[in-house]
Design an enzyme around this catalytic site. Structure first.
Site, PDB file in Angstrom:
ATOM      1  N   GLY A 287       0.824  -1.202   0.000  1.00  0.00           N
ATOM      2  CA  GLY A 287       0.000   0.000   0.000  1.00  0.00           C
ATOM      3  C   GLY A 287       0.858   1.251   0.000  1.00  0.00           C
ATOM      4  N   SER A 288       0.358   2.281   0.672  1.00  0.00           N
ATOM      5  CA  SER A 288       0.973   3.612   0.549  1.00  0.00           C
ATOM      6  C   SER A 288       2.403   3.705   1.066  1.00  0.00           C
ATOM      7  CB  SER A 288       0.134   4.625   1.287  1.00  0.00           C
ATOM      8  OG  SER A 288      -1.197   4.531   0.877  1.00  0.00           O
TER       9      SER A 288
END
Lengths: 97, 584
Positions: free
Chosen positions: B300-301
């Site tokens: 993810g981020s």
């Protein structure tokens, strides 16, 4: 001639007895060494068990529990932290670095 | 009475008969032949073929005894014992010899803590050898030996104890009943830890006592002690913080890894759920799994800073370049990528601070796929780290030729690429160390490498540090990562989980950060799998774990605070204000 022979026989006999005595002594010392080595090993084992015991008692979970619950310790609040720089400056509580 | 004269032998009247001369010669030569045969045999046995008898003789009094060697200890960086072997005894029996009276059987069963029926059942087999019980304490074994039961024997073995229990389980792994490493460090460093038993030849007397040492055939070599990089205190901090978070967020699993920025040492490594290595009955696979090393997840981020770093490095953007993320969506081919909050025009620094997917994708699409791929592999994604740990995952980084534009876009915010937590933590070294990567180490490093492998320029790494500090600041995604007295920097990650090829409504929340931000000392990476108590954003689930561990660890290491302490001095009020505003 006979005297020389007798002398040599006496020498041989005493040397033979010496060998026996030395062998006996060696065996005795050896069994003592064995015993001491066994003792050393036993102590080694005990040391291992003591180390185990020590690290069980000193487990951080246990130390923290005791510190918090029994002695009532807690992490210092920010205002109580004093940073000493270089060892000569006098720092005041809570002073920004 | 007439005195009898002795009769000389040669005047024996019997001899006067004149026996034929050949008879005496025959007897004579027969005797001589026997004598020769004996002499020959004696010569043969003593002179030409003497080994056989000598060996036979020796076997009556000489014995080769094995000298046991112990397995080395595993200790932490400060010398705390994490794993140690102590001798135990195993009781075995030759069933055909073991004819026990009912009273004896009862006594033995009692000492072995089993029932008489079970004991008899074990002895009723047709095997020649059966273990009655393994790994008994030496004291108990002594009592059993004192019973002097026929057919019941003992043998010395070693048992491994782990005083740290659950806390250290996944790093250390464990050994099997034969004292060989089966998991974790015990397996990875098995060669170093294992001792080689020696042997010596001795002379025993009739009572079986050793009376003389003839020769040492092989000296025993005890296994070497293994000094891990791990700090037991930080490990415990990480363990308790993770477990607390697991309970609050009802998560399925979780993992934490703490690295020393200066040396690349792994200071702590925790997995949940865990197990007690001293008692391994009823172990489940989930407990055994080492999620830091063997599991990969879509990050993810937490992946975004690498893309931004590359864009900065290539001079495509400046931290102040404005990127329009309105209307919170961007289309790549037929697919649409959106932000969870709408932002509008953002500077590059704000893209990181607010964790904007759209902003990151726009930057990534300005980069060549080959550049991105090279950066990913330089950061160590797609290949297992060189740690020698068993079962390390390599993660999934597809070859650049197969990338489609949409994949390049999703990879920029950490989907379509999978990494292990240790790889992620390792890659963040590049930001924490002014652009360089160091190889990680599970063992204590006494002389750290000064220069690592450069991935980003010094300026880029510093700019990224500043941006990551913003992300962990009041206006960022993870204000709850903040701690008292230190500046922190880091990035949250909230990734949908892939289930059967589709993204399900299950999440992996993560946070990777470092502190103090002015001169990084620690990298802490936290991953929480499937938090299911309502909250799932990395900033609310994983960041507090980071804060708790980092605060304790920095204090434990005696790192000087780099943030003003004043705003938080009135602890009660400030604390309230901080939680109310979601930051300080």
């Amino acid at each position: 001639m006979i005297r020389a022979d007798a002398f040599l026989v006496a020498l041989v006999v005493s040397s033979a007895l010496g060998v026996v005595a030395a062998q006996h002594q060696a065996r005795k010392l050896f069994s003592e060494l064995e015993r001491e080595q066994a003792r050393a090993q036993g102590l080694e084992v005990e040391w291992g068990q003591l180390q185990l015991e020590q690290s069980t008692w000193a487990a951080h979970a246990r130390v923290e529990k005791i510190a918090r619950e029994r002695i009532g310790m807690r992490p210092p609040a920010p205002g109580q932290v004093l940073t000493v720089e270089g060892g000569h400056e006098s720092a005041e509580p809570g002073l920004p670095k | 009475m007439r005195k009898q004269r002795p009769l000389p032998f040669n005047h024996n009247p019997l001899l006067k008969n004149g026996l034929p001369a050949w008879r005496s010669r025959l007897v004579m030569s027969a005797l001589l032949a026997c004598l020769l045969a004996l002499v020959g045999r004696a010569l043969y046995l003593q002179g030409f073929n003497n080994q056989f008898l000598q060996a036979k003789g020796e076997s009556r009094y000489a014995r080769a005894i094995e000298v046991p060697a112990t397995r080395g200890r595993v200790i932490d960086r400060h010398g705390d014992v994490l794993a140690i072997s102590t001798p135990v005894r195993s009781i075995w029996a030759i069933p055909s010899d073991a004819r026990l009276s009912p009273a004896d059987a009862r006594k033995l069963a009692e000492l072995l803590e089993t029932s008489v029926e079970e004991l008899n059942g074990r002895l009723a087999t047709s095997h020649d050898f059966v273990y009655l019980k393994r790994q008994l304490s030496p004291e108990l074994a002594q009592e059993i030996a004192a019973l002097k039961l026929p057919g019941i024997h003992q043998q010395q073995e070693y048992r491994r104890y782990y005083p740290g229990g659950e806390v250290m389980a996944h790093v250390l792994g464990f050994t099997g009943v034969d004292d060989k490493g089966q998991e974790g460090v015990e397996l990875a460093f098995d060669k170093l830890l294992t001792g080689t038993p020696g042997a010596r030849r001795v002379i025993r007397d009739r009572r079986g006592q050793v009376v003389e040492d003839v020769e040492a055939i092989r000296p025993p070599h005890d296994g070497q002690d293994l000094v891990l990089a791990m700090d037991a205190k930080i490990q415990y901090l990480a363990y308790s913080a993770l477990n607390q978070a697991m309970q609050t967020h009802k998560a399925k699993a979780g993992a934490v890894v703490v690295l020393d920025v200066r040396t690349g040492e792994v200071l702590a490594l925790v997995n949940a759920p865990t197990y007690n290595p001293n008692n391994r009955t009823n172990l489940s696979g989930a407990q055994l799994r080492n999620r830091v090393f063997t599991d990969t997840y879509e990050p993810g981020s937490t992946m975004k800073p690498f893309i931004v770093g590359l864009a900065l490095d290539r001079g495509k953007v400046e931290p102040t370049t404005v990127i329009d993320t309105a209307p919170g969506r961007v289309s790549i081919g037929r697919a649409t990528i959106s932000d969870s909050h709408r932002h509008g025009p953002l500077t590059v620094a704000e893209v990181i601070q607010k964790s904007s997917n759209v902003g990151t994708v726009k930057m990534a699409m300005n980069l060549a796929p080959e550049e991105m791929w090279r950066m990913f592999s330089e950061l160590g994604f797609g290949t297992p780290l060189d740690l020698g740990f068993p079962g390390q995952a390599s993660g999934r980084l597809r070859p650049v030729k197969t990338w489609k534009p949409i994949e390049q876009a999703t990879m920029s915010f950490g989907h379509g690429i999978s990494v292990s937590l240790i790889q992620m933590a390792h890659a963040y070294l590049a930001f924490a160390r002014d652009g360089e990567l160091l190889p990680l180490s599970l063992t204590r490093v006494d002389t750290p490498l000064l220069a690592g492998k450069r991935v980003y320029s010094v300026e880029t790494a510093r700019e990224m540090r500043y941006m990551l500090e913003l992300a962990a600041g009041p206006g960022g995604t993870a204000p709850r990562a903040q701690i008292r007295g230190y500046r922190v920097a880091g990035k949250t990650g909230t990734a949908h989980k892939l289930e059967g090829g589709r993204y399900a409504n299950k999440y992996v929340s993560s946070f990777v950060g470092f502190a103090p931000a002015s001169d990084p000392r620690l990298i802490v990476a936290v991953m929480i799998d499937e938090p299911s108590a309502g909250q799932y954003f990395g900033g609310t689930v994983a960041a507090p774990v980071f804060a708790q561990i980092t605060e304790g660890a920095l204090r434990a290491l005696g790192v000087a605070p780099d943030a003003p302490l004043v705003p938080l001095q009135v602890a009660g009020k400030a604390e309230q204000a901080r939680t109310a505003r979601g930051g300080r």
